[in-house]
Design an enzyme around this catalytic site. Sequence first.
Site, PDB file in Angstrom:
ATOM      1  CB  CYS A  80      -0.951   0.016   1.163  1.00 52.42           C
ATOM      2  SG  CYS A  80      -2.380   1.191   0.804  1.00 52.42           S
ATOM      3  CG  HIS A 168      -3.903  -3.246   3.291  1.00 56.22           C
ATOM      4  ND1 HIS A 168      -2.703  -3.034   4.316  1.00 56.22           N
ATOM      5  CD2 HIS A 168      -4.513  -2.282   3.111  1.00 56.22           C
ATOM      6  CE1 HIS A 168      -2.783  -1.675   4.312  1.00 56.22           C
ATOM      7  NE2 HIS A 168      -3.661  -1.419   3.368  1.00 56.22           N
ATOM      8  CD  GLU A 170      -1.746  -5.975   5.824  1.00 53.46           C
ATOM      9  OE1 GLU A 170      -1.820  -4.803   6.142  1.00 53.46           O
ATOM     10  OE2 GLU A 170      -1.340  -6.489   4.388  1.00 53.46           O
TER      11      GLU A 170
END
Length: 511
Positions: A80, A168, A170
Amino acid sequence: MQHNKVLILDFGSQYTQLIARRVRELNIYCEIHPFNKIPSEIDSYKAVILSGSPFSVRAEDAPHPDLSNIRGKKPLLAVCYGAQYLAHFSGGKVEASNTREYGRANLSFVKVKEPLFNHIDAGSQVWMSHSDTIKELPGNGILIASTKDVENAAYAIEGEMTYGIQFHPEVYHSTDGKQLLENFLVHIAKVNQDWTPQSFVEETVEALKEQVGNDKVVLGLSGGVDSSVAAILLHNAIGKNLYCIFVNNGLLRKNEFESVLKQYEGMGLNVKGVDASARFLDALSGLSDPEQKRKAIGRVFIEVFDDEAHLIEDVKWLAQGTIYPDVIESVSATGGPSATIKSHHNVGGLPDFMKLKIVEPLKALFKDEVRRVGATMGMDKDLLGRHPFPGPGLAIRILGDITAEKVRILQEVDAVFINNLREWDLYDKVWQAGAILLPVNSVGVMGDERTYEKCVALRAVESTDGMTADWVNLPYEFLQKTSNEIINKVKGVNRVVYDISSKPPATIEWE
């Protein structure tokens, strides 16, 4: 044993700890460091990940670290803000996006035979969270993935093991996020997957033997997961030289002091229970402000613990159940949250005159890793599965001043709620649950009599780490039975409400 390490540079994203937890789930050891405090021994890291950030790369005060010792020399994954940072300062172009790119999206294009996207196909769901977007790739940049709205969703740098992604991986919403991290760390960066609970236990016990030797160690047990796992690790290393103190502050759950003490003794720990409830209630008398209540409890705990520690001859060490998120917050790039939301119950430490050395066996672990380590050591699954409980206990679940009668009422209410969660097989589906005694009396009718009694709120949330939380949609039948039981059994309560606020904007505790 020296583990391969992964370095995560934190640019202030709310998701940085999630990146680390996903990496750890791959059995790979990683560390988070602020972007402005890059470790000098960079050679000890096998790969580097740049986190997201609330900043815009186009802003004058944007984080701008020197990556010359990393870029092109280490496998690098920029997430990002990190991806925009590499583009912006390497010949690419970052502009404000016409539409804020936030939420779920799907990959519409994935470059064939691209190692970062091995086993990830077009259509895979990813999570976007940015208001800027990369309009032009950096020098030597090659497009490797797009979504319908974001053409440059991922790129690689030719001739380097450098990758930028504008989503993202994660967060849970990125369906193949863990696969992408595995592709980068295991297959591209060749990091060994050797960070396991078993290896942690073996290495930590050996390290504790070496660190502490034949010295005596004192540890304050709370009944919670962290201090209990820390105690068993130390017990395995030094046995009876570990002196555990379990203080009853009078603000624990109903019968908790006795039941937890019994559980600890069954684990073979050298533990002393100290009932100081009257001392804590005296100190809290007349206090209504949440911060004042926390400070009073912290001060009295230190006094009681200090009195007890002085009864142990020649104690040299103080053990603490500090875990990795506590460590990260104390060295964060921004110096922690911009405003103090609430003071942590154990901040302030012990008095200087105790002059004890500190030992923190869990300071490299996240909470879920602590539980896995406890399970590896054969600890009781009920203890390991216990919901988090605030250090100040019921004092911050009684809004306003504290009296022995209010504590009694809340202990009874809490016991009904928690026991019913267990009976209905809901306890393990909830991350944290508790009852709050409100400073409100309401009119009710019991039999033919009007009552004017207390109102209690029930709270149950689901979360992975407490940083964000959603209220749990408990069955109406459960809430109905629990409410009836509380009102019928607990003298002084005539109204029960259920808290349906998420965090943010609400916190999990009310104070």
